[in-house]
Motif scaffolding. Structure first.
Motif, PDB file in Angstrom:
ATOM      1  N   ASN A   1     -12.956  -1.016   0.079  1.00 48.15           N
ATOM      2  CA  ASN A   1     -12.976  -1.028   1.489  1.00 48.15           C
ATOM      3  C   ASN A   1     -11.999   0.100   1.868  1.00 48.15           C
ATOM      4  O   ASN A   1     -10.855  -0.088   2.283  1.00 48.15           O
ATOM      5  CB  ASN A   1     -12.430  -2.445   1.836  1.00 48.15           C
ATOM      6  N   LYS A   2     -12.683   1.232   1.682  1.00 51.07           N
ATOM      7  CA  LYS A   2     -11.760   2.453   1.838  1.00 51.07           C
ATOM      8  C   LYS A   2     -11.010   2.608   3.457  1.00 51.07           C
ATOM      9  O   LYS A   2     -10.163   3.129   3.559  1.00 51.07           O
ATOM     10  CB  LYS A   2     -12.477   3.836   1.653  1.00 51.07           C
ATOM     11  N   SER A   3     -11.671   1.974   4.452  1.00 52.07           N
ATOM     12  CA  SER A   3     -11.314   1.946   5.577  1.00 52.07           C
ATOM     13  C   SER A   3      -9.722   1.470   5.981  1.00 52.07           C
ATOM     14  O   SER A   3      -9.081   1.964   6.804  1.00 52.07           O
ATOM     15  CB  SER A   3     -12.214   1.192   6.705  1.00 52.07           C
ATOM     16  N   ASP A   4      -9.695   0.311   5.105  1.00 46.26           N
ATOM     17  CA  ASP A   4      -8.285  -0.230   5.308  1.00 46.26           C
ATOM     18  C   ASP A   4      -7.245   0.950   5.021  1.00 46.26           C
ATOM     19  O   ASP A   4      -6.253   0.966   5.378  1.00 46.26           O
ATOM     20  CB  ASP A   4      -8.054  -1.413   4.344  1.00 46.26           C
ATOM     21  N   LEU A   5      -7.619   1.543   4.036  1.00 45.60           N
ATOM     22  CA  LEU A   5      -6.524   2.679   3.313  1.00 45.60           C
ATOM     23  C   LEU A   5      -6.273   3.733   4.289  1.00 45.60           C
ATOM     24  O   LEU A   5      -5.067   4.123   4.448  1.00 45.60           O
ATOM     25  CB  LEU A   5      -7.229   3.238   2.059  1.00 45.60           C
ATOM     26  N   MET A   6      -7.438   4.220   5.126  1.00 46.89           N
ATOM     27  CA  MET A   6      -7.126   5.268   6.077  1.00 46.89           C
ATOM     28  C   MET A   6      -7.001   4.958   7.349  1.00 46.89           C
ATOM     29  O   MET A   6      -6.958   5.825   8.466  1.00 46.89           O
ATOM     30  CB  MET A   6      -8.539   6.113   5.969  1.00 46.89           C
ATOM     31  N   GLU A   7      -6.639   3.392   7.736  1.00 45.05           N
ATOM     32  CA  GLU A   7      -6.203   2.850   9.206  1.00 45.05           C
ATOM     33  C   GLU A   7      -4.786   3.286   9.230  1.00 45.05           C
ATOM     34  O   GLU A   7      -3.793   3.381   8.602  1.00 45.05           O
ATOM     35  CB  GLU A   7      -6.509   1.688   9.296  1.00 45.05           C
ATOM     36  N   GLY A   8      -4.563   3.824  10.299  1.00 41.06           N
ATOM     37  CA  GLY A   8      -3.221   4.138  10.843  1.00 41.06           C
ATOM     38  C   GLY A   8      -2.919   5.558  10.943  1.00 41.06           C
ATOM     39  O   GLY A   8      -3.804   6.333  10.445  1.00 41.06           O
ATOM     40  N   ASP A   9      -1.585   5.872  11.050  1.00 39.57           N
ATOM     41  CA  ASP A   9      -1.247   7.255  11.175  1.00 39.57           C
ATOM     42  C   ASP A   9      -0.880   7.749   9.861  1.00 39.57           C
ATOM     43  O   ASP A   9      -0.312   7.158   8.927  1.00 39.57           O
ATOM     44  CB  ASP A   9       0.064   7.263  12.080  1.00 39.57           C
ATOM     45  N   ARG A  10      -1.445   9.141   9.433  1.00 38.84           N
ATOM     46  CA  ARG A  10      -1.000   9.638   8.180  1.00 38.84           C
ATOM     47  C   ARG A  10       0.531   9.901   8.066  1.00 38.84           C
ATOM     48  O   ARG A  10       1.042  10.022   6.949  1.00 38.84           O
ATOM     49  CB  ARG A  10      -1.677  11.118   8.275  1.00 38.84           C
ATOM     50  N   ALA A  11       1.345  10.013   9.160  1.00 35.53           N
ATOM     51  CA  ALA A  11       2.624  10.276   9.119  1.00 35.53           C
ATOM     52  C   ALA A  11       3.470   9.082   8.465  1.00 35.53           C
ATOM     53  O   ALA A  11       4.479   9.151   7.949  1.00 35.53           O
ATOM     54  CB  ALA A  11       3.043  10.542  10.428  1.00 35.53           C
ATOM     55  N   ASP A  12       2.826   7.777   8.412  1.00 42.73           N
ATOM     56  CA  ASP A  12       3.654   6.771   7.871  1.00 42.73           C
ATOM     57  C   ASP A  12       2.830   6.098   6.810  1.00 42.73           C
ATOM     58  O   ASP A  12       2.987   5.012   6.162  1.00 42.73           O
ATOM     59  CB  ASP A  12       3.894   5.687   8.821  1.00 42.73           C
ATOM     60  N   PHE A  13       1.884   6.936   6.412  1.00 43.80           N
ATOM     61  CA  PHE A  13       1.064   6.341   5.116  1.00 43.80           C
ATOM     62  C   PHE A  13       1.763   6.071   3.876  1.00 43.80           C
ATOM     63  O   PHE A  13       1.633   5.040   3.354  1.00 43.80           O
ATOM     64  CB  PHE A  13      -0.183   7.269   4.592  1.00 43.80           C
ATOM     65  N   GLY A  14       2.647   6.818   3.405  1.00 45.53           N
ATOM     66  CA  GLY A  14       3.385   6.739   2.067  1.00 45.53           C
ATOM     67  C   GLY A  14       4.281   5.201   2.583  1.00 45.53           C
ATOM     68  O   GLY A  14       4.100   4.373   1.459  1.00 45.53           O
ATOM     69  N   ARG A  15       4.915   5.079   3.498  1.00 48.55           N
ATOM     70  CA  ARG A  15       5.806   3.894   3.753  1.00 48.55           C
ATOM     71  C   ARG A  15       4.844   2.626   3.670  1.00 48.55           C
ATOM     72  O   ARG A  15       4.867   1.550   3.120  1.00 48.55           O
ATOM     73  CB  ARG A  15       6.443   3.701   5.231  1.00 48.55           C
ATOM     74  N   ARG A  16       3.629   2.683   4.483  1.00 47.66           N
ATOM     75  CA  ARG A  16       2.631   1.689   4.486  1.00 47.66           C
ATOM     76  C   ARG A  16       2.166   1.288   3.026  1.00 47.66           C
ATOM     77  O   ARG A  16       2.034   0.076   2.659  1.00 47.66           O
ATOM     78  CB  ARG A  16       1.205   2.008   5.321  1.00 47.66           C
ATOM     79  N   MET A  17       1.775   2.364   2.037  1.00 48.55           N
ATOM     80  CA  MET A  17       1.257   2.178   0.995  1.00 48.55           C
ATOM     81  C   MET A  17       2.364   1.484  -0.057  1.00 48.55           C
ATOM     82  O   MET A  17       2.169   0.684  -0.850  1.00 48.55           O
ATOM     83  CB  MET A  17       0.475   3.385   0.503  1.00 48.55           C
ATOM     84  N   ALA A  18       3.557   2.001   0.051  1.00 47.50           N
ATOM     85  CA  ALA A  18       4.577   1.544  -0.943  1.00 47.50           C
ATOM     86  C   ALA A  18       4.768   0.122  -0.611  1.00 47.50           C
ATOM     87  O   ALA A  18       5.101  -0.556  -1.519  1.00 47.50           O
ATOM     88  CB  ALA A  18       5.723   2.465  -0.504  1.00 47.50           C
ATOM     89  N   HIS A  19       4.896  -0.204   0.603  1.00 47.94           N
ATOM     90  CA  HIS A  19       5.174  -1.665   1.010  1.00 47.94           C
ATOM     91  C   HIS A  19       3.862  -2.428   0.405  1.00 47.94           C
ATOM     92  O   HIS A  19       4.254  -3.644  -0.103  1.00 47.94           O
ATOM     93  CB  HIS A  19       5.115  -1.785   2.576  1.00 47.94           C
TER      94      HIS A  19
END
Length: 188
Positions: free
Chosen positions: A70-88
């Motif tokens: 489900n790649k769409s979950d990964l790419m939802e949201g702003d690229r600028a806070d991707f690191g924070r979202r994924m780290a959490h």
């Protein structure tokens, strides 16, 4: 007395049942060990019906891999806070059954040359290419591979060990470091 005809056919329900049965089979055994007849028996259909819906065993395996991602979950949201979202997600997120099943399927079957080719094709088409396009910029595919490797490694490590075994303060510091590292790769 009413005359009952044959049970109505539901192509979507049958296709879904076949895919679910194949998913269970490929998660429990290698590509070489899973047979179309086994999957058909699990669903209670003729093996020819599997060929009708999916074509070959290779195409059924590819559909199983695609159903786990489900790649769409990964790419939802702003690229600028991707690191924070994924780290959490990596530090505090619960194990994801679909991700674990996808990993089990790949690990059990990657030894088969035919399955390895399907896995590579599926990974590139369903994940790496769209993720690199989403990242954009110079060396996007390299950065996508690095981010994916880091996320997969941390996720597997966490799920296999039942967590990281860290104090809440250590988890917070790890989350900050992971966020910075991932975001740095995303930003290039």
């Amino acid at each position: 007395m009413p005359v009952c005809g044959p049970r109505p056919r539901n192509a979507l329900a049958t296709r879904t049942a076949i895919l679910e049965a194949a998913n269970r089979r490929f998660a429990a055994a290698s590509y070489e060990e899973v047979g179309i007849r086994d999957v058909a028996r699990d669903v209670g259909v003729d093996p020819a019906l599997i060929s009708r819906y999916f074509g070959s065993k290779e195409e059924l395996f590819s559909a199983v891999l695609d159903s786990c991602t489900n790649k769409s979950d990964l790419m939802e949201g702003d690229r600028a806070d991707f690191g924070r979202r994924m780290a959490h997600e990596l530090v505090y997120g619960a194990p994801n059954e679909n991700k674990l099943r996808w990993l089990a399927i790949m690990l059990r079957s990657v030894g088969s040359p035919k399955a390895a080719e399907v896995i590579q094709r599926s990974s590139i088409a369903q994940f790496f290419t769209p993720f690199a396009e989403w990242i954009g910029g110079e060396d996007a595919i390299i950065r996508a591979r690095m981010v994916a490797g880091m996320m997969m490694g941390m996720s597997v490590s966490r799920d296999i060990a039942g967590g990281f075994g860290l104090t809440p303060e250590e988890c917070e510091r790890m989350c900050e470091r992971v966020a910075t590292t991932i975001q740095g790769l995303i930003d290039g």
